[in-house]
Design an enzyme around this catalytic site. Structure first.
Site, PDB file in Angstrom:
ATOM      1  N   LYS A 206       0.833  -1.211   0.000  1.00 49.80           N
ATOM      2  CA  LYS A 206       0.000   0.000   0.000  1.00 49.80           C
ATOM      3  C   LYS A 206       0.863   1.255   0.000  1.00 49.80           C
ATOM      4  O   LYS A 206       0.614   2.206  -0.753  1.00 49.80           O
ATOM      5  CB  LYS A 206      -0.920  -0.022   1.218  1.00 49.80           C
ATOM      6  N   GLU A 212       9.900  -5.639   4.371  1.00 52.93           N
ATOM      7  CA  GLU A 212      10.006  -7.023   3.899  1.00 52.93           C
ATOM      8  C   GLU A 212       9.723  -7.120   2.399  1.00 52.93           C
ATOM      9  O   GLU A 212      10.447  -7.789   1.649  1.00 52.93           O
ATOM     10  CB  GLU A 212       9.029  -7.922   4.662  1.00 52.93           C
ATOM     11  N   GLY A 267      -5.379  -3.365   4.367  1.00 53.88           N
ATOM     12  CA  GLY A 267      -4.690  -4.474   3.705  1.00 53.88           C
ATOM     13  C   GLY A 267      -5.375  -5.807   3.897  1.00 53.88           C
ATOM     14  O   GLY A 267      -5.481  -6.614   2.959  1.00 53.88           O
ATOM     15  N   ARG A 268      -5.865  -6.073   5.101  1.00 58.74           N
ATOM     16  CA  ARG A 268      -6.466  -7.377   5.375  1.00 58.74           C
ATOM     17  C   ARG A 268      -7.862  -7.519   4.774  1.00 58.74           C
ATOM     18  O   ARG A 268      -8.466  -8.583   4.858  1.00 58.74           O
ATOM     19  CB  ARG A 268      -6.505  -7.629   6.884  1.00 58.74           C
ATOM     20  N   GLU A 353      -5.740  -8.704  13.990  1.00 58.70           N
ATOM     21  CA  GLU A 353      -5.192  -7.392  13.657  1.00 58.70           C
ATOM     22  C   GLU A 353      -6.278  -6.327  13.726  1.00 58.70           C
ATOM     23  O   GLU A 353      -6.005  -5.167  14.013  1.00 58.70           O
ATOM     24  CB  GLU A 353      -4.560  -7.426  12.260  1.00 58.70           C
ATOM     25  N   HIS A 384      -5.707 -35.296  15.060  1.00 55.42           N
ATOM     26  CA  HIS A 384      -4.556 -36.102  15.471  1.00 55.42           C
ATOM     27  C   HIS A 384      -3.421 -35.228  16.004  1.00 55.42           C
ATOM     28  O   HIS A 384      -2.272 -35.669  16.048  1.00 55.42           O
ATOM     29  CB  HIS A 384      -4.085 -36.954  14.291  1.00 55.42           C
ATOM     30  N   LYS A 512       7.955  -2.499  13.755  1.00 56.68           N
ATOM     31  CA  LYS A 512       8.567  -2.101  12.478  1.00 56.68           C
ATOM     32  C   LYS A 512       9.593  -0.999  12.681  1.00 56.68           C
ATOM     33  O   LYS A 512      10.694  -1.037  12.130  1.00 56.68           O
ATOM     34  CB  LYS A 512       7.487  -1.610  11.511  1.00 56.68           C
TER      35      LYS A 512
END
Length: 548
Positions: A206, A212, A267-268, A353, A384, A512
């Site tokens: 964005k 990263e 973003g999410r 978030e 399991h 960050k």
């Protein structure tokens, strides 16, 4: 602004919760044979059964009163109208506009959002078709065969989850790969078998400053130019999705290869936008539009259905009931469909978030639990691994069980085996088995009294573990779109009821900022004296070990 705890419905729910903790769902089902019909919602593409929660009609009625006292309907109207309900960032919240099937103008800050969204979709469609038809060529004139999406968080989890869920609908015109981890191992492993002349990179950020993402994008450019010996090759192999066109152009991406975003899309919640380019490239634009249509269908249900029959509203109220009033600390997402193997990770970000906060709209600390920690795994794998914990630990973990009536890859006998476990687990979590039943069973099997005395306490399951069952007709683009949108609206309603802002993420920013300053120290000679002694010594140890 008044505290939620001062509301009449909140006080009543607090008292009801004290009473319910001494009840068992087995008794509630015994007392009311019509629980399923009372506590389920059926839509054209999905069914929600929430009868296996510690609720009764009075509980649900009071939860709906809470929704009304918190003005959920009014806030819903504000969101869809483009009002700036993201108060801390002074922004509208309009991911719903990205899939809105309407030509009616929607004005935000003087911009017709409807036109802006349609323009981006048209640009996306043309681009997707050129790439998939082989008309978009790489620097050497070869067609693109592989797409590498570089992003992190919402720029990665949403698109990757969807392409994994719908990969049986891909015609494999291109192969899609995802890079999110700044650990170089991931990008190296993905790029190693690929041909630089046939790869197209999508850099999704964005701000176009995400450390990263930009680190991985720079590595991708070096990899490409090492093959082409020409920096101009970037124009044939890189596109960007960003709200910061200037940064993208400074990075070397041509203006016509930049797809826009808006500050009113978090973003999410962005997979419906050009962040979903990888989805559209993988599936084709028609299937991407079907994904949007399914989400819009859920939007219309959310807007038009009465609260009592509103699937996202009910899901949100149950989460508030189980977490804030009954005290559950976490919630499990348990899909019984291999295609949904990334859904838990996606919903983990979406909810935690958004609502993993402890400060109210007016900046005051809240003294009630907000949202649970979200975790999960594919159902059979989980059985399991951690279902022992779900059945017999001291902690009660509400769970969403998600399954489908039809398998996208029918293999004789497999789906029936899968779904028999799906139905059995919710029943077992609810009913449990008491010591009397355990003893009777062991005695019927011929076990000795001594053995029974020894083993019986270990085989007791208290049950009374709440679950929601979401049953989909089939995992396809429209159904998946509806499912994702349902959880998005659940998150919105949770935030309104809990009086917290669901659409900022300040907790992401602190780490960050510190990471940026520490990276300078790792690459340089000196270390700041402003660190605590633990961090200072860890950095020292790392640098000394690395330089040996």
């Amino acid at each position: 602004m008044s505290s939620r705890q001062s509301l009449t419905s909140w006080k009543k729910l607090s008292q009801l919760a004290l009473n319910k903790k001494s009840q068992h769902m087995n008794d509630l089902f015994e007392q009311d044979k019509d629980r399923f019909n009372k506590f389920s919602i059926e839509l054209p593409k999905m069914l929600l059964d929430y009868s296996k929660n510690l609720i009764d009609s009075e509980t649900m009625s009071t939860l709906f009163e809470l929704a009304n006292e918190c003005e959920v309907v009014e806030w819903r109207t504000k969101m869809f109208a483009g009002e700036k309900i993201n108060k801390t960032e002074d922004r509208a919240v309009l991911h719903t506009a990205l899939r809105r099937n309407s030509t009616e103008p929607l004005i935000v800050d003087g911009d017709n959002v409807t036109e802006s969204v349609q323009a981006q979709l048209t640009k996306m469609e043309g681009f997707v078709n050129r790439v998939r038809e082989g008309k978009w060529k790489g620097y050497s004139g070869k067609r693109i065969t592989d797409i590498v999406n570089i992003g992190v968080g919402g720029s990665n989890l949403g698109p990757q989850m969807v392409t994994e869920a719908l990969k049986h609908y891909s015609d494999h015109s291109v192969n899609v790969h995802y890079v999110s981890n700044v650990d170089g191992a991931q990008i190296v492993e993905i790029l190693r078998p690929l041909d630089p002349e046939k790869v197209l990179f999508i850099v999704s950020s964005k701000t176009f400053t995400t450390t990263e993402t930009m680190t991985n994008a720079k590595t991708a450019i070096k990899w490409l130019t090492a093959s082409s010996f020409d920096e101009r090759a970037v124009g044939k192999h890189f596109v960007a999705v960003t709200a910061n066109k200037e940064n993208a152009m400074s990075f070397g991406i041509e203006e016509e290869n930049i797809f826009g975003m808006w500050d009113w899309v978090g973003g999410r919640f962005s997979l419906w936008s050009a962040i979903g380019l990888a989805i559209a490239l993988d599936l084709g634009f028609d299937k991407f539009k079907a994904l949007l249509a399914g989400a819009d269908e859920m939007d219309q249900h959310f807007v038009n259905a009465p609260l009592e029959q509103n699937l996202p509203v009910v899901m949100a109220l149950l989460s508030v009931w189980n977490t804030t009033f009954l005290g559950s600390k976490s919630q499990a997402i348990l899909p019984y469909d291999q295609t949904l193997h990334m859904l838990a990770a996606y919903l983990q970000q979406a909810e935690m978030e958004s609502n993993g906060k402890s400060v109210s709209w007016d900046g005051e600390e809240v003294d009630y639990a907000t949202v649970p920690s979200i975790w999960g795994e594919l159902g059979i794998n989980g059985q399991h691994a951690f279902y022992q914990y779900l059945h017999q630990s001291n902690n009660v973990v509400p769970a969403d069980f998600i399954g489908s009536v039809e398998s996208v890859t029918p293999v004789q006998g497999h789906h029936e085996t899968l779904m028999s476990n799906f139905f059995a687990q919710t029943q077992a979590l609810m009913t449990g088995v008491n010591e009397e039943q355990v003893r009777a069973d062991l005695k019927a099997k011929g076990r000795t009294p001594e053995y029974i005395d020894k083993v019986a306490p270990h085989k007791v399951h208290k049950g009374n573990r709440p679950t929601n069952t979401i049953l989909l007709k089939r995992i396809d683009p429209e159904t998946l779109g509806s499912l994702i949108a349902a959880y998005e609206h659940k998150i919105f309603v949770q935030g309104i009821i809990l009086q917290i802002c669901s659409f900022d993420q300040w907790g992401v920013e602190l780490g960050k900022g510190l990471a940026a300053s520490i990276q300078v120290e790792l690459e340089g000679e000196s270390i700041s004296d402003k660190h605590d002694c633990s961090t200072e010594n860890l950095i020292n140890f790392y640098k000394q070990a690395k330089n040996k």
